[in-house]
Design a protein around this motif. Sequence first.
Motif, PDB file in Angstrom:
ATOM      1  N   MET A  63      46.642  -2.063 -49.253  1.00  0.00           N
ATOM      2  CA  MET A  63      46.309  -1.449 -50.544  1.00  0.00           C
ATOM      3  C   MET A  63      47.353  -1.746 -51.615  1.00  0.00           C
ATOM      4  SD  MET A  63      44.599   2.147 -49.490  1.00  0.00           S
ATOM      5  CE  MET A  63      44.006   2.453 -51.133  1.00  0.00           C
ATOM      6  N   LEU A  64      48.603  -1.921 -51.237  1.00  0.00           N
ATOM      7  CA  LEU A  64      49.652  -2.152 -52.218  1.00  0.00           C
ATOM      8  C   LEU A  64      49.858  -3.620 -52.565  1.00  0.00           C
ATOM      9  CD1 LEU A  64      52.317   0.419 -50.996  1.00  0.00           C
ATOM     10  CD2 LEU A  64      50.883   0.575 -53.017  1.00  0.00           C
ATOM     11  N   TYR A  65      49.438  -4.527 -51.691  1.00  0.00           N
ATOM     12  CA  TYR A  65      49.710  -5.927 -51.949  1.00  0.00           C
ATOM     13  C   TYR A  65      48.438  -6.776 -52.056  1.00  0.00           C
ATOM     14  CZ  TYR A  65      51.491 -10.639 -51.526  1.00  0.00           C
ATOM     15  OH  TYR A  65      51.752 -11.955 -51.751  1.00  0.00           O
ATOM     16  N   VAL A  66      47.597  -6.733 -51.041  1.00  0.00           N
ATOM     17  CA  VAL A  66      46.440  -7.634 -50.987  1.00  0.00           C
ATOM     18  C   VAL A  66      45.387  -7.263 -52.023  1.00  0.00           C
ATOM     19  CG1 VAL A  66      44.575  -8.475 -49.518  1.00  0.00           C
ATOM     20  CG2 VAL A  66      46.859  -8.188 -48.565  1.00  0.00           C
ATOM     21  N   LEU A  67      45.007  -6.006 -52.088  1.00  0.00           N
ATOM     22  CA  LEU A  67      43.938  -5.607 -52.997  1.00  0.00           C
ATOM     23  C   LEU A  67      44.268  -5.830 -54.470  1.00  0.00           C
ATOM     24  CD1 LEU A  67      42.530  -2.428 -51.229  1.00  0.00           C
ATOM     25  CD2 LEU A  67      41.609  -4.738 -51.232  1.00  0.00           C
ATOM     26  N   PRO A  68      45.454  -5.465 -54.955  1.00  0.00           N
ATOM     27  CA  PRO A  68      45.745  -5.749 -56.373  1.00  0.00           C
ATOM     28  C   PRO A  68      45.718  -7.236 -56.705  1.00  0.00           C
ATOM     29  CG  PRO A  68      47.268  -4.103 -55.549  1.00  0.00           C
ATOM     30  CD  PRO A  68      46.498  -4.625 -54.371  1.00  0.00           C
ATOM     31  N   ASN A  69      46.176  -8.083 -55.806  1.00  0.00           N
ATOM     32  CA  ASN A  69      46.149  -9.519 -56.063  1.00  0.00           C
ATOM     33  C   ASN A  69      44.713 -10.030 -56.154  1.00  0.00           C
ATOM     34  OD1 ASN A  69      48.900  -9.647 -56.127  1.00  0.00           O
ATOM     35  ND2 ASN A  69      49.117 -10.336 -54.025  1.00  0.00           N
ATOM     36  N   ARG A  70      43.859  -9.543 -55.277  1.00  0.00           N
ATOM     37  CA  ARG A  70      42.449  -9.951 -55.331  1.00  0.00           C
ATOM     38  C   ARG A  70      41.777  -9.411 -56.576  1.00  0.00           C
ATOM     39  NH1 ARG A  70      40.056  -9.629 -49.184  1.00  0.00           N
ATOM     40  NH2 ARG A  70      41.327 -11.322 -48.359  1.00  0.00           N
ATOM     41  N   GLN A  71      42.090  -8.182 -56.945  1.00  0.00           N
ATOM     42  CA  GLN A  71      41.501  -7.602 -58.146  1.00  0.00           C
ATOM     43  C   GLN A  71      41.924  -8.395 -59.380  1.00  0.00           C
ATOM     44  OE1 GLN A  71      42.755  -3.513 -57.994  1.00  0.00           O
ATOM     45  NE2 GLN A  71      40.780  -2.842 -57.161  1.00  0.00           N
ATOM     46  N   ALA A  72      43.164  -8.805 -59.437  1.00  0.00           N
ATOM     47  CA  ALA A  72      43.645  -9.593 -60.577  1.00  0.00           C
ATOM     48  C   ALA A  72      42.909 -10.928 -60.654  1.00  0.00           C
ATOM     49  CB  ALA A  72      45.148  -9.811 -60.478  1.00  0.00           C
TER      50      ALA A  72
END
Length: 98
Positions: free
Chosen positions: A24-33
């Motif tokens: 939740m802190l690393y993978v998801l924000p990168n994909r969302q961006a």
Amino acid sequence: MSRSLLFQVTALMGAFTLLVALLMLYVLPNRQAAVLEASMRDELASLAVACSISVRSALEQQDLSALEELNEQVSFDGRDPIVAVINTSGEGPELFAV
């Protein structure tokens, strides 16, 4: 030495929680961006095509009111787009209007 069942369950839950937190802190924000950037790029391309069709149609019909309407739509757009009309006929690309 045998560890208790409570310790084993707690350790397993802690490891699982840590894994979920990392996702939740690393993978998801990168994909969302990445998805947001692709969406904005597609929206910009669609806006460019729509403006291009409007300008070509207005210039072919020599209808300045259609260009005025396009300018009004652009000025009221909340995203503050900048539309440049480039004349590609002739010697080379030439800025026609901004």
